[in-house]
Design a protein around this motif. Sequence first.
Motif, PDB file in Angstrom:
ATOM      1  N   ALA A   1      -4.598  -5.549  10.891  1.00 13.14           N
ATOM      2  CA  ALA A   1      -3.444  -4.631  10.826  1.00 13.14           C
ATOM      3  C   ALA A   1      -3.508  -3.706  12.497  1.00 13.14           C
ATOM      4  CB  ALA A   1      -3.406  -3.774   9.741  1.00 13.14           C
ATOM      5  N   ARG A   2      -4.597  -3.500  12.646  1.00 17.81           N
ATOM      6  CA  ARG A   2      -4.706  -2.844  14.025  1.00 17.81           C
ATOM      7  C   ARG A   2      -4.514  -3.858  14.998  1.00 17.81           C
ATOM      8  NH1 ARG A   2      -7.453   2.203  13.531  1.00 17.81           N
ATOM      9  NH2 ARG A   2      -6.503   2.337  15.894  1.00 17.81           N
ATOM     10  N   LEU A   3      -4.991  -5.050  14.802  1.00 16.85           N
ATOM     11  CA  LEU A   3      -4.586  -6.033  16.197  1.00 16.85           C
ATOM     12  C   LEU A   3      -3.163  -6.310  16.370  1.00 16.85           C
ATOM     13  CD1 LEU A   3      -7.565  -8.465  15.501  1.00 16.85           C
ATOM     14  CD2 LEU A   3      -7.354  -6.960  17.558  1.00 16.85           C
ATOM     15  N   LEU A   4      -2.322  -6.161  15.199  1.00 17.67           N
ATOM     16  CA  LEU A   4      -0.950  -6.620  15.062  1.00 17.67           C
ATOM     17  C   LEU A   4      -0.133  -4.981  15.493  1.00 17.67           C
ATOM     18  CD1 LEU A   4      -0.610  -8.473  11.823  1.00 17.67           C
ATOM     19  CD2 LEU A   4      -0.333  -9.417  14.381  1.00 17.67           C
ATOM     20  N   GLY A   5      -0.827  -4.244  16.098  1.00 14.30           N
ATOM     21  CA  GLY A   5      -0.155  -2.954  16.493  1.00 14.30           C
ATOM     22  C   GLY A   5       0.128  -1.859  15.682  1.00 14.30           C
ATOM     23  N   GLU A   6      -0.746  -1.661  14.544  1.00 14.28           N
ATOM     24  CA  GLU A   6      -0.429  -1.044  13.654  1.00 14.28           C
ATOM     25  C   GLU A   6      -1.455   0.236  14.124  1.00 14.28           C
ATOM     26  OE1 GLU A   6       1.704   0.111  11.343  1.00 14.28           O
ATOM     27  OE2 GLU A   6       2.878  -1.786  11.036  1.00 14.28           O
ATOM     28  N   GLY A   7      -0.966   1.446  13.882  1.00 15.40           N
ATOM     29  CA  GLY A   7      -2.144   2.722  14.103  1.00 15.40           C
ATOM     30  C   GLY A   7      -2.702   2.970  12.661  1.00 15.40           C
ATOM     31  N   PRO A   8      -3.467   3.930  12.920  1.00  8.66           N
ATOM     32  CA  PRO A   8      -4.332   4.200  11.660  1.00  8.66           C
ATOM     33  C   PRO A   8      -3.238   4.719  10.495  1.00  8.66           C
ATOM     34  CG  PRO A   8      -5.154   5.428  13.253  1.00  8.66           C
ATOM     35  CD  PRO A   8      -4.014   4.902  13.883  1.00  8.66           C
ATOM     36  N   TRP A   9      -2.219   5.446  10.764  1.00  9.67           N
ATOM     37  CA  TRP A   9      -1.313   5.742   9.579  1.00  9.67           C
ATOM     38  C   TRP A   9      -0.448   4.417   9.145  1.00  9.67           C
ATOM     39  CZ3 TRP A   9       0.251   8.497   5.502  1.00  9.67           C
ATOM     40  CH2 TRP A   9       1.683   8.332   5.148  1.00  9.67           C
ATOM     41  N   GLY A  10      -0.066   3.607  10.170  1.00  7.47           N
ATOM     42  CA  GLY A  10       0.559   2.195   9.765  1.00  7.47           C
ATOM     43  C   GLY A  10      -0.298   1.516   8.739  1.00  7.47           C
ATOM     44  N   ALA A  11      -1.601   1.477   9.157  1.00  5.77           N
ATOM     45  CA  ALA A  11      -2.338   0.311   8.315  1.00  5.77           C
ATOM     46  C   ALA A  11      -2.600   1.050   6.977  1.00  5.77           C
ATOM     47  CB  ALA A  11      -3.791   0.302   9.254  1.00  5.77           C
ATOM     48  N   PHE A  12      -2.818   2.257   6.700  1.00  2.56           N
ATOM     49  CA  PHE A  12      -3.009   2.932   5.674  1.00  2.56           C
ATOM     50  C   PHE A  12      -1.724   2.594   4.721  1.00  2.56           C
ATOM     51  CE2 PHE A  12      -1.747   6.585   2.949  1.00  2.56           C
ATOM     52  CZ  PHE A  12      -2.778   6.650   2.093  1.00  2.56           C
ATOM     53  N   ARG A  13      -0.296   2.949   5.372  1.00  2.00           N
ATOM     54  CA  ARG A  13       0.753   2.952   4.648  1.00  2.00           C
ATOM     55  C   ARG A  13       1.176   1.366   4.264  1.00  2.00           C
ATOM     56  NH1 ARG A  13       6.141   2.141   6.437  1.00  2.00           N
ATOM     57  NH2 ARG A  13       5.410   2.494   8.494  1.00  2.00           N
ATOM     58  N   ARG A  14       1.111   0.570   4.899  1.00  2.00           N
ATOM     59  CA  ARG A  14       1.364  -0.723   4.880  1.00  2.00           C
ATOM     60  C   ARG A  14       0.400  -1.874   4.450  1.00  2.00           C
ATOM     61  NH1 ARG A  14       5.011  -2.817   9.685  1.00  2.00           N
ATOM     62  NH2 ARG A  14       5.559  -4.246   8.277  1.00  2.00           N
ATOM     63  N   VAL A  15      -0.933  -1.447   4.498  1.00  2.00           N
ATOM     64  CA  VAL A  15      -1.844  -2.385   3.931  1.00  2.00           C
ATOM     65  C   VAL A  15      -2.857  -1.731   2.854  1.00  2.00           C
ATOM     66  CG1 VAL A  15      -4.078  -3.562   4.579  1.00  2.00           C
ATOM     67  CG2 VAL A  15      -2.120  -3.459   6.158  1.00  2.00           C
ATOM     68  N   ALA A  16      -3.576  -0.628   3.095  1.00  6.62           N
ATOM     69  CA  ALA A  16      -4.291  -0.227   2.258  1.00  6.62           C
ATOM     70  C   ALA A  16      -3.574   0.393   0.799  1.00  6.62           C
ATOM     71  CB  ALA A  16      -5.013   0.964   3.072  1.00  6.62           C
ATOM     72  N   LEU A  17      -2.728   1.097   1.085  1.00  6.03           N
ATOM     73  CA  LEU A  17      -2.043   1.840  -0.094  1.00  6.03           C
ATOM     74  C   LEU A  17      -1.446   0.775  -0.989  1.00  6.03           C
ATOM     75  CD1 LEU A  17      -1.474   4.537  -1.276  1.00  6.03           C
ATOM     76  CD2 LEU A  17       0.491   4.406   0.018  1.00  6.03           C
ATOM     77  N   PRO A  18      -0.609  -0.205  -0.522  1.00  8.98           N
ATOM     78  CA  PRO A  18      -0.062  -1.237  -1.458  1.00  8.98           C
ATOM     79  C   PRO A  18      -1.364  -2.054  -2.093  1.00  8.98           C
ATOM     80  CG  PRO A  18       0.765  -1.283   0.737  1.00  8.98           C
ATOM     81  CD  PRO A  18      -0.018  -0.285   0.874  1.00  8.98           C
ATOM     82  N   MET A  19      -2.392  -2.152  -1.485  1.00  2.00           N
ATOM     83  CA  MET A  19      -3.401  -3.043  -2.258  1.00  2.00           C
ATOM     84  C   MET A  19      -3.949  -2.052  -3.302  1.00  2.00           C
ATOM     85  SD  MET A  19      -5.440  -4.882   0.846  1.00  2.00           S
ATOM     86  CE  MET A  19      -6.720  -5.307  -0.708  1.00  2.00           C
ATOM     87  N   ALA A  20      -3.759  -0.709  -3.091  1.00  2.00           N
ATOM     88  CA  ALA A  20      -4.461   0.389  -3.825  1.00  2.00           C
ATOM     89  C   ALA A  20      -3.472   0.749  -5.195  1.00  2.00           C
ATOM     90  CB  ALA A  20      -4.936   1.386  -3.278  1.00  2.00           C
ATOM     91  N   ARG A  21      -2.432   0.256  -5.224  1.00  2.49           N
ATOM     92  CA  ARG A  21      -1.388   0.606  -5.933  1.00  2.49           C
ATOM     93  C   ARG A  21      -1.660   0.676  -7.413  1.00  2.49           C
ATOM     94  NH1 ARG A  21       4.301  -2.329  -6.089  1.00  2.49           N
ATOM     95  NH2 ARG A  21       3.256  -3.912  -7.219  1.00  2.49           N
ATOM     96  N   PRO A  22      -2.210  -0.416  -7.948  1.00  2.00           N
ATOM     97  CA  PRO A  22      -2.764  -0.475  -9.308  1.00  2.00           C
ATOM     98  C   PRO A  22      -3.778   0.632  -9.924  1.00  2.00           C
ATOM     99  CG  PRO A  22      -2.870  -2.581  -8.397  1.00  2.00           C
ATOM    100  CD  PRO A  22      -2.711  -1.762  -7.063  1.00  2.00           C
ATOM    101  N   ALA A  23      -4.674   0.896  -8.959  1.00  2.66           N
ATOM    102  CA  ALA A  23      -5.583   2.295  -9.115  1.00  2.66           C
ATOM    103  C   ALA A  23      -4.958   3.560  -8.924  1.00  2.66           C
ATOM    104  CB  ALA A  23      -6.601   2.182  -8.000  1.00  2.66           C
ATOM    105  N   LEU A  24      -3.752   3.345  -8.114  1.00  4.32           N
ATOM    106  CA  LEU A  24      -2.966   4.893  -8.231  1.00  4.32           C
ATOM    107  C   LEU A  24      -2.305   5.064  -9.561  1.00  4.32           C
ATOM    108  CD1 LEU A  24      -1.844   7.118  -6.655  1.00  4.32           C
ATOM    109  CD2 LEU A  24      -0.145   5.631  -5.652  1.00  4.32           C
ATOM    110  N   ALA A  25      -1.685   3.780 -10.052  1.00  2.00           N
ATOM    111  CA  ALA A  25      -0.934   3.928 -11.232  1.00  2.00           C
ATOM    112  C   ALA A  25      -2.064   4.325 -12.357  1.00  2.00           C
ATOM    113  CB  ALA A  25      -0.229   2.527 -11.490  1.00  2.00           C
ATOM    114  N   VAL A  26      -3.211   3.916 -12.568  1.00  2.00           N
ATOM    115  CA  VAL A  26      -4.123   4.126 -13.707  1.00  2.00           C
ATOM    116  C   VAL A  26      -4.359   5.481 -13.531  1.00  2.00           C
ATOM    117  CG1 VAL A  26      -6.358   3.829 -14.264  1.00  2.00           C
ATOM    118  CG2 VAL A  26      -5.147   1.941 -13.774  1.00  2.00           C
ATOM    119  N   GLY A  27      -4.894   6.115 -12.075  1.00  2.00           N
ATOM    120  CA  GLY A  27      -5.100   7.361 -12.157  1.00  2.00           C
ATOM    121  C   GLY A  27      -4.006   8.495 -12.158  1.00  2.00           C
ATOM    122  N   LEU A  28      -2.786   7.988 -11.859  1.00  2.00           N
ATOM    123  CA  LEU A  28      -1.641   8.905 -12.201  1.00  2.00           C
ATOM    124  C   LEU A  28      -1.584   8.783 -13.820  1.00  2.00           C
ATOM    125  CD1 LEU A  28       0.935   8.086  -9.404  1.00  2.00           C
ATOM    126  CD2 LEU A  28      -0.234  10.547  -9.881  1.00  2.00           C
TER     127      LEU A  28
END
Length: 564
Positions: free
Chosen positions: A180-207
């Motif tokens: 993601a960083r090589l494709l031009g995403e900053g830390p916030w963009g990498a979190f929003r577009r890569v890390a958070l979608p992958m962690a969505r199942p864990a977020l659903a369980v926690g909530l």
Amino acid sequence: MREVFGRPGAVGPVWGAAAAATALAVLAPLLSLALTALGAGAAHWSHLGAHVLPRAAANTALLLAGVGLVTGVVGTGCAWLVTQAEFPGRRVLQWALLLPLAVPTYIVAYSYVDLLHPIGPIQTALRALLGFDSPRQFRLPDVRSMAGAVLVLSAVLYPYVYLSMRAMFSTQPARLMEAARLLGEGPWGAFRRVALPMARPALAVGLGLALLEVLNDVGASEFMGVTTLTTSIYTTWVTRSDLGAAAQIACAMLLMVVALVWLERQGRRRQRLGVVRAMSAAPRRQLRGPRAWLATTAAALPVLLGFVLPAGHLAAQAWKRAAEGHGFSAEVLAGAMNSAALALGVTAIAVVLGLIVAWAARAGDGRSPTWLLRGASLGYAIPGTVLALGLLPPALAVDGWIAAALGLPGLPLMSLGAVLVVACVMRFLAMPVGGVEAGLARLPRQLEQVSRSLGESALGTLRRVHLPLLRPALTASALLVFIDVMKELPATLLLRPANFETLPTLLYAEASRGSYEHGALAALLIVAVGLPAVLLLSREPSPSPAPAPTAPDLTDYIAMKEAT
């Protein structure tokens, strides 16, 4: 080798029947609740629909939305900080962020109402700092409001999101973030577009877990002045002695439970997106200067609000009472003994039943395990007030039959606390079921096959092979059941025998009388009992070359808490 062990009924009909009976027993209160609600008549429905349900349902929905938003932001943000960044105090904060789990929601609510009272310590200090003399000149908004309830409940419940998200972020592969960083995403963009979608199942369980705790809460919501469906059930049942109307409110509340479980399932329906072979975890980014101390402050603030302030206030109140000669009174000691006896009994029964259900499901044919495990684990998704309400009519019927058959006066089962024990076992059976299921899933079936081929029976295989290997899972399950029963308030309030007080009911009674400080010692004991579970949960998951674990199911409560 499937003929040796894995065929249906390999453990014998007794085990299968016991597991099926356990699962059906957990479902029975729901049927009883529906029958009680239908028997109350349409007049109740019209009155509830006009005067009770709109306000209570709206408040409950607002509370769920507010707590969901705050816990999601705080839990996710803190999990991302401690797994992706290096800053002062990170090693301590990564486990300290779990400390609010040791404090029940009602204790935090009582503490903050006392702390933020117009003549309490915080407002008094603020007026002294600003040069005011009395509350008439300066006072903060009343904490007993919807906003106050959202903040207080969120301060305690965000660790559910933090725990599951920390486990997911810790096992996400470095190469995806680097790409993601090589494709031009900053830390916030990498979190929003890569890390958070992958962690969505864990977020659903926690909530999902956090919001189920909101629905189960009765003490905090009532003390914060917010009328929810749960508090409406309690007041309708206890104050108005109207069991039918309370059952109808409970049925309406179950619709919210079903909606939450459905939303959680929807959040996890593509959980396979999170299964990626990770060669290595992403290295933590070193923060320096103001940014480092800002990260430390952001991660420390939830710990301060959710644990340090309420626990410190409890300790100060308990010390003050002890200095005045009011230490461990006979009432507090009796409540502690009752709480410990109840928790020990429930823990022993729940662990044995959980082992039976999980073992029978393990030896099943692949179709029965699903309904056995989910049915036996359903109790955790049912709020304590609803479970108690559904359990009461059949319990009274059985109690009356036993009293008539044996010629005993009164209601023997209710008087002995057996109904309360049954309710707590049903409510917390999900923990040993999930714990044993997770432990068995890590054991290869070849162990069973070899044991059976050497002439060992199914029961002997369980006793000599599996039980020693399942000891960590059984110990963790027993610890968590014990601690949750020690903190349980709704079911204990409604089903306890006469003159039977536990630490939570003592504290609730003192708070209801407006003398919360008298129950500070009982509250401190409850918090002290909860701390071992936090230490158990504080282990940080380590990255592994194996596939990253997917988010656990709502019913796999213990497996999620272990965060392995």
